[in-house]
Design an enzyme around this catalytic site. Sequence first.
Site, mmCIF file in Angstrom:
data_model
loop_
_atom_site.group_PDB
_atom_site.id
_atom_site.type_symbol
_atom_site.label_atom_id
_atom_site.label_comp_id
_atom_site.label_asym_id
_atom_site.label_seq_id
_atom_site.Cartn_x
_atom_site.Cartn_y
_atom_site.Cartn_z
ATOM 1 N N ASP A 225 67.078 31.594 83.269
ATOM 2 C CA ASP A 225 66.273 31.677 84.483
ATOM 3 C C ASP A 225 67.138 32.160 85.648
ATOM 4 O OD1 ASP A 225 63.701 30.988 85.843
ATOM 5 O OD2 ASP A 225 65.008 29.612 86.955
ATOM 6 N N GLU A 284 66.579 36.679 82.580
ATOM 7 C CA GLU A 284 65.514 36.928 83.546
ATOM 8 C C GLU A 284 66.227 37.445 84.786
ATOM 9 O OE1 GLU A 284 62.184 34.857 86.411
ATOM 10 O OE2 GLU A 284 64.202 34.082 86.149
#
Length: 544
Positions: A225, A284
Amino acid sequence: MTQDLAPSVRDAAAPAARRPEGWWRSAVIYQVYVRSFADSDGDGIGDLRGIRERLPHLASLGVDAVWLTPFYASPQADGGYDVADYRAVDPLFGDLSDADDLVREAHRLGLRVIVDIVPNHTSDRHVWFQAALADRAGGTARERYHFRPGKGAAGELPPNDWESVFGGPAWTRTVGPDGTPGEWYLHLFAPEQPDLNWDNPEVREEFDSVLRFWLDLGVDGFRIDVAHGMVKAPGLPDIGRKEQAKLIGAQVLPFFDQDGVHEIHRSWRRLLDSYEGERIGVAEAWAPTSERLALYVRPDELHQAFNFQFLTCAWGAGAMRTVIDESLAATCSVGAPTTWVLSNHDVVRHTTRYGGGERGLNRARAAALLMLALPGSAYVYQGEELGLPEVVELPDEVRQDPAFFRGDGQDGTRDGCRVPLPWSGEEAPYGFGPGGSWLPQPAEWRGLSAEAQSGDPRSTLELYRSALALRHELPGLGDGEMTWLEAPEGVLAFSRPGFVCTLNTGEAEAELPVPGRPVLATAALEFTGGTVRVPADSCVWWAV
């Protein structure tokens, strides 16, 4: 002659064996948003046992791996992306034995498991941040985060002009035990998500340990993330203009896509490579250009990076071809596979983005065949195989997206793509679990459930099943080369070994030479001699 190439209904089976190269280069990876996939205990919230019980659906769909959003101990200020304990399962979702059972069952069915890791920030309930709040200004416990004195005569102004992705300042001021205001701390997302200081060796050592914990449990990799956000520009300089960072954007900002993140990812690659079984890291990462994004997947860094340029691309042959060319050129330059994704838990579902209703669904189905025919790896967000639209009429009182409560930030509509899945039955919660669902499901979803679509050769579910089966069977699909073919305006056509894909993005049907034997199409085709009429907003796969 009209030919309807509705997909055939295939028996449930584990995915076929992949080609000998790294499995991730051709993999189709299915994203599970944990709280919205399947509920086993009736509390209305999806959990790990519910996922395990529904794994046969993914095996029959034909995907290669499943990616799970965070299920760690968390106050749930941002759907679990505010982690209080990276080695514990939140009781909402089960316990550590449930995670172990899920990984083992997935492996038994031939599915790999990727889990989220959230290294840019922790929860404000994490023991480290609680210790930092209790420490004095300049204390060692605060060095794990970004604490700074404020500007102004009494420190009443934020340390710089950075804004949170969720809206408002990216800084919150602390209050001392005696009630007096103190230093400020940085949070690029919600105030409950303080940013970690990756210049601190303790932070790096802790995350090495966390990764090993889950690798030892058997996971096959990590989706990282905010992989582009862990390093901030030295001195935390002002941006100098009022600009709201977008959740998926391409701005050049002093807190995103700094060169220092690559050293972290190199160290993680070495850690992943020390384990057997081809464990992977997926970034990401939001970068200003495809070239900058490709830096995250150099041979000694991560294995994949999400291609947000493809996700945000407008419907149309010209725009799509440009993005495809730029994406392939960038990743080819570093020897990495390209990834393709149409939806995820942070954006409006592409059925709705492409216009909604029948038109949006037709385009979504066609885009799925395009995506699955392109070279590289593809990601499927839960429910897109059912053709689910965005839920746009949620009552304010049920919303939980933190951006919704900060009006100057994002549009706050992420809840609409997170509504729990319909599995079966005529009434809500449509088999999601023995109780209700944490977000209400529309009445029209009864016809979109997995049960309602299974066995219907014209359904979106069977289209995905057939496409994924063919992707495994046809040697020209997956990773490899492609060549563009001449095509009328509004049409994309390309060839791969033994295969051709044609996509009509135009307003009217297109007449094309027949390139081979049609094996899958999203709409009925009309043949006349050596030509074929391909309807608007449709895609066809051909065996050559």
